[in-house]
Design an enzyme around this catalytic site. Structure first.
Site, PDB file in Angstrom:
ATOM      1  N   ARG A  66      -8.444   3.875  13.235  1.00 10.53           N
ATOM      2  CA  ARG A  66      -7.561   5.015  13.519  1.00 10.53           C
ATOM      3  C   ARG A  66      -7.031   5.032  14.940  1.00 10.53           C
ATOM      4  O   ARG A  66      -5.914   5.507  15.179  1.00 10.53           O
ATOM      5  CB  ARG A  66      -8.304   6.327  13.245  1.00 10.53           C
ATOM      6  CG  ARG A  66      -8.786   6.489  11.816  1.00 10.53           C
ATOM      7  CD  ARG A  66      -7.652   6.434  10.825  1.00 10.53           C
ATOM      8  NE  ARG A  66      -8.125   6.652   9.450  1.00 10.53           N
ATOM      9  CZ  ARG A  66      -7.385   6.433   8.385  1.00 10.53           C
ATOM     10  NH1 ARG A  66      -6.149   5.978   8.493  1.00 10.53           N
ATOM     11  NH2 ARG A  66      -7.878   6.661   7.178  1.00 10.53           N
TER      12      ARG A  66
ATOM     13  N   GLN B 277      -4.328   2.455  15.057  1.00 10.19           N
ATOM     14  CA  GLN B 277      -3.214   2.967  14.250  1.00 10.19           C
ATOM     15  C   GLN B 277      -2.400   3.991  15.024  1.00 10.19           C
ATOM     16  O   GLN B 277      -1.165   3.960  15.027  1.00 10.19           O
ATOM     17  CB  GLN B 277      -3.773   3.604  12.970  1.00 10.19           C
ATOM     18  CG  GLN B 277      -2.712   4.060  11.976  1.00 10.19           C
ATOM     19  CD  GLN B 277      -3.336   4.613  10.692  1.00 10.19           C
ATOM     20  OE1 GLN B 277      -4.552   4.633  10.531  1.00 10.19           O
ATOM     21  NE2 GLN B 277      -2.494   5.060   9.784  1.00 10.19           N
TER      22      GLN B 277
ATOM     23  N   THR C  28      -4.725   6.497   0.109  1.00  8.32           N
ATOM     24  CA  THR C  28      -5.937   7.318   0.045  1.00  8.32           C
ATOM     25  C   THR C  28      -5.792   8.416  -0.997  1.00  8.32           C
ATOM     26  O   THR C  28      -4.813   9.149  -0.995  1.00  8.32           O
ATOM     27  CB  THR C  28      -6.194   7.957   1.420  1.00  8.32           C
ATOM     28  OG1 THR C  28      -6.225   6.927   2.398  1.00  8.32           O
ATOM     29  CG2 THR C  28      -7.504   8.715   1.437  1.00  8.32           C
TER      30      THR C  28
ATOM     31  N   ASP D 201      -9.131   0.437   1.808  1.00  7.00           N
ATOM     32  CA  ASP D 201      -8.160   0.018   2.825  1.00  7.00           C
ATOM     33  C   ASP D 201      -8.712   0.412   4.201  1.00  7.00           C
ATOM     34  O   ASP D 201      -8.324   1.423   4.773  1.00  7.00           O
ATOM     35  CB  ASP D 201      -6.825   0.718   2.533  1.00  7.00           C
ATOM     36  CG  ASP D 201      -5.765   0.379   3.573  1.00  7.00           C
ATOM     37  OD1 ASP D 201      -5.819  -0.719   4.149  1.00  7.00           O
ATOM     38  OD2 ASP D 201      -4.882   1.236   3.808  1.00  7.00           O
TER      39      ASP D 201
ATOM     40  N   GLU E 149      -9.134   4.175  -2.340  1.00  6.57           N
ATOM     41  CA  GLU E 149      -7.882   3.899  -3.044  1.00  6.57           C
ATOM     42  C   GLU E 149      -8.176   3.195  -4.368  1.00  6.57           C
ATOM     43  O   GLU E 149      -9.271   2.674  -4.587  1.00  6.57           O
ATOM     44  CB  GLU E 149      -6.957   3.002  -2.204  1.00  6.57           C
ATOM     45  CG  GLU E 149      -6.658   3.585  -0.822  1.00  6.57           C
ATOM     46  CD  GLU E 149      -5.464   2.951  -0.127  1.00  6.57           C
ATOM     47  OE1 GLU E 149      -4.662   2.266  -0.808  1.00  6.57           O
ATOM     48  OE2 GLU E 149      -5.333   3.145   1.093  1.00  6.57           O
TER      49      GLU E 149
ATOM     50  N   GLU F  52      -9.966  12.636   7.349  1.00  5.07           N
ATOM     51  CA  GLU F  52      -9.841  13.968   6.732  1.00  5.07           C
ATOM     52  C   GLU F  52     -11.188  14.677   6.618  1.00  5.07           C
ATOM     53  O   GLU F  52     -11.285  15.871   6.893  1.00  5.07           O
ATOM     54  CB  GLU F  52      -9.251  13.841   5.330  1.00  5.07           C
ATOM     55  CG  GLU F  52      -7.790  13.471   5.264  1.00  5.07           C
ATOM     56  CD  GLU F  52      -7.393  13.203   3.825  1.00  5.07           C
ATOM     57  OE1 GLU F  52      -7.088  14.158   3.108  1.00  5.07           O
ATOM     58  OE2 GLU F  52      -7.431  12.027   3.412  1.00  5.07           O
TER      59      GLU F  52
ATOM     60  N   HIS G 253      -3.662  14.011   0.645  1.00  5.39           N
ATOM     61  CA  HIS G 253      -3.924  13.163   1.812  1.00  5.39           C
ATOM     62  C   HIS G 253      -2.755  13.235   2.793  1.00  5.39           C
ATOM     63  O   HIS G 253      -2.953  13.457   3.993  1.00  5.39           O
ATOM     64  CB  HIS G 253      -4.139  11.712   1.364  1.00  5.39           C
ATOM     65  CG  HIS G 253      -4.230  10.729   2.499  1.00  5.39           C
ATOM     66  ND1 HIS G 253      -5.283  10.726   3.393  1.00  5.39           N
ATOM     67  CD2 HIS G 253      -3.384   9.748   2.909  1.00  5.39           C
ATOM     68  CE1 HIS G 253      -5.090   9.760   4.291  1.00  5.39           C
ATOM     69  NE2 HIS G 253      -3.939   9.158   4.014  1.00  5.39           N
TER      70      HIS G 253
ATOM     71  N   THR H  33      -9.303  -5.690   3.643  1.00 10.41           N
ATOM     72  CA  THR H  33      -9.149  -4.741   2.536  1.00 10.41           C
ATOM     73  C   THR H  33     -10.112  -5.211   1.453  1.00 10.41           C
ATOM     74  O   THR H  33     -10.071  -6.367   1.038  1.00 10.41           O
ATOM     75  CB  THR H  33      -7.702  -4.757   1.983  1.00 10.41           C
ATOM     76  OG1 THR H  33      -6.794  -4.475   3.055  1.00 10.41           O
ATOM     77  CG2 THR H  33      -7.522  -3.732   0.879  1.00 10.41           C
TER      78      THR H  33
ATOM     79  N   LYS I 224      -4.724  -2.062  10.035  1.00  5.57           N
ATOM     80  CA  LYS I 224      -5.115  -2.200   8.630  1.00  5.57           C
ATOM     81  C   LYS I 224      -5.140  -3.647   8.145  1.00  5.57           C
ATOM     82  O   LYS I 224      -5.477  -3.890   6.994  1.00  5.57           O
ATOM     83  CB  LYS I 224      -4.154  -1.400   7.749  1.00  5.57           C
ATOM     84  CG  LYS I 224      -4.399   0.110   7.864  1.00  5.57           C
ATOM     85  CD  LYS I 224      -3.281   0.899   7.284  1.00  5.57           C
ATOM     86  CE  LYS I 224      -3.504   2.394   7.445  1.00  5.57           C
ATOM     87  NZ  LYS I 224      -4.442   2.949   6.455  1.00  5.57           N
TER      88      LYS I 224
ATOM     89  N   GLU J 120     -10.716   3.971   3.427  1.00  3.19           N
ATOM     90  CA  GLU J 120      -9.765   4.740   2.633  1.00  3.19           C
ATOM     91  C   GLU J 120     -10.068   4.508   1.158  1.00  3.19           C
ATOM     92  O   GLU J 120     -10.057   3.361   0.690  1.00  3.19           O
ATOM     93  CB  GLU J 120      -8.314   4.351   2.954  1.00  3.19           C
ATOM     94  CG  GLU J 120      -7.866   4.858   4.323  1.00  3.19           C
ATOM     95  CD  GLU J 120      -6.369   4.723   4.579  1.00  3.19           C
ATOM     96  OE1 GLU J 120      -5.710   3.896   3.895  1.00  3.19           O
ATOM     97  OE2 GLU J 120      -5.854   5.446   5.449  1.00  3.19           O
TER      98      GLU J 120
ATOM     99  N   ASP K 185       0.838  -1.194   0.000  1.00  8.79           N
ATOM    100  CA  ASP K 185       0.000   0.000   0.000  1.00  8.79           C
ATOM    101  C   ASP K 185       0.873   1.245   0.000  1.00  8.79           C
ATOM    102  O   ASP K 185       1.656   1.452   0.931  1.00  8.79           O
ATOM    103  CB  ASP K 185      -0.944  -0.007   1.205  1.00  8.79           C
ATOM    104  CG  ASP K 185      -2.094   0.977   1.034  1.00  8.79           C
ATOM    105  OD1 ASP K 185      -2.398   1.348  -0.123  1.00  8.79           O
ATOM    106  OD2 ASP K 185      -2.682   1.387   2.050  1.00  8.79           O
TER     107      ASP K 185
HETATM  108 MN    MN Z   1      -4.112   2.962   2.809  1.00 10.84          MN
END
Ligand code: MN
Length: 434
Positions: A249, A252, A362, A245, A213, A376, A145, A269, A265, A211, A138
């Site tokens: 948070r 993370q 992202t 993805d 992507e 975001e 981003h 996915t 993560k 996310e 990834d």
């Molecule tokens: Mn990602």
């Protein structure tokens, strides 16, 4: 790559293609499906609401060009064998399919038993992950981003890390938990450090995010020790998929230093089941952002290494009848392009295998509504999203479904992926202490 007869806007198919479908005769994506419960998985393409079983056409000898004649690549439950063949084979099949499906071609159109065997209603088929994905990487290639996240966590003066404008940053992800669109996403449990405390706790993540992507599937592999020059990178890129993805948070934030995301993560996915080829995307080529400072020679690209591919994220909560659009971005916003990602990935001599997935990171654009994740969009939860009916969201709740779509349209052509969707379901009960 050049435009050819498969891109002619005047082409029409005898297979119905409803107004607005992304699955036109110009698209011809590849995917893996089961025609029904108990059937073996095989490779297909899609046109309108119809799936074309390529294993049936292959067994009939309808792919008789020099690259495909005598091969058996479409009766497999994965695209890997086809991916390994490379661009001449991919182009040969695309051209054969385009010709077979045209209004004026009788071969399939007028053969009732062949039609019955090869053309299947899409809503009765089960779509699977399109390839056996051995490795998943990834990237973190959207400047908007990376800047937004940097501003949130380090302030505007140190928003981009010093390496960011010099190389495409990435981490090695988890391939085993890649799932096809529609697979429920279980809220992960993990370790977090609640705000204002110094003692980490364990439990269901409270900050589950998506996310937006786009990834690409690797075609022919490389040998260990072999570098892929940036100008030859596309020879190893079959096509694109939409990727979500999913990210926790809170997990993370507590785990990511110094080696990057791990459990935040690896729980799931989601990918779109349909792979849109670079051939189909050719009419939508575009430059991408200006790169300053200029990348080192091994990352320097010319021409149009990106695509004008609008992307949409919609959210459906349990109270909403219709998905509500919460973000609209575009693939062309990506700062680092796919050629640079692949060349950078192999510059150490790291080998590639057919079916490897490399995702973009992202994809956010410059505008507020173009932000590609809730982190975001709600600015760390400080600015909740307002939904129809008075609901608010900062991060995802159980029952929320996130639906990513991507459709490119230009000069009478329209192609896309169909949905990449997943719904959050409650965390698993914790194992009992023994
Ligand atoms: Mn990602």
């Amino acid at each position: 790559m050049a435009l050819d007869e498969t891109h002619d806007p005047a082409l029409e198919s005898f297979v119905p293609t409803p107004e607005g479908t992304p699955f036109t005769i110009h698209n011809l994506p590849f995917g893996v499906f089961r025609p029904g419960p108990g059937f073996d998985a095989r490779v297909g393409t899609r046109i309108g609401d119809t799936i074309v079983d390529l294993s049936v056409l292959e067994a009939r000898g309808l792919f008789d060009g020099p690259e495909l004649a005598g091969r058996d690549v479409f009766s497999k439950p994965r695209l890997n064998e086809f991916l390994a063949l490379g661009r001449p084979a991919w182009r040969e099949v695309r051209l054969a399919l385009s010709r077979l499906l045209r209004r004026e071609t009788p071969t399939l159109r007028d053969d009732e038993s062949l039609r019955e065997g090869a053309l299947l209603p899409a809503d009765r088929c089960e779509m699977l992950v399109p390839a056996e994905i051995g490795d998943y990487t990834d990237f973190y290639s959207s400047r908007h981003h990376a800047t937004n996240v940097g501003v949130m966590f380090r302030g505007p003066d140190n928003a981009l890390m010093p390496n960011w404008l010099h190389l495409p940053v990435a981490y090695h992800g988890r391939a085993s938990s890649i799932v096809p669109s529609g697979t429920p996403i279980r809220r992960p449990c993990g370790r977090t450090l609640p705000a204002g405390t110094t003692t980490p706790v364990f439990g269901p993540s409270g900050l589950v995010d998506f996310e937006l992507e786009v990834g690409f599937l690797v075609g022919p592999g490389t040998a260990l020790g072999e570098l892929v020059p940036v100008e030859r990178a596309e020879e190893h890129i079959f096509g694109l998929v939409l990727v979500n993805d999913w990210s926790a948070r809170d997990i993370q934030k507590w785990e990511y230093q110094p080696l990057g995301p791990f459990l935040s993560k690896n729980f799931a996915t989601t990918v779109s089941p349909w792979v849109v080829t670079l051939e189909a995307l050719e009419p939508f080529r575009t430059e991408g952002p200006v790169q300053d400072p200029q990348p080192l020679d091994y990352l320097r690209t010319a021409g149009n290494p990106s695509w004008d591919l609008p992307l949409t994220v919609a959210l459906r909560t349990e109270k909403l009848d219709q998905p509500h659009v919460i973000a609209q971005s575009n693939f062309r916003h990506l700062y680092w392009n796919v050629r640079q990602q692949l060349a950078h990935h192999t510059v150490t001599g790291c080998n590639l295998r057919p079916g490897d997935l490399m995702a973009s990171g992202t994809i956010s654009g410059p505008e507020k509504h173009e932000r590609g994740c809730l982190l975001e969009l709600t600015w760390r939860g400080e600015e909740p999203l307002q939904l129809p009916g008075g609901e608010e969201r900062t991060f995802l709740r159980d029952g929320d479904e996130v639906i990513i779509t991507g459709t490119a349209a230009r000069d009478g052509l329209r192609i896309g992926f169909g949905p990449c969707a997943g719904r959050i379901v409650p965390a698993a009960p914790l194992p009992a202490a023994s």
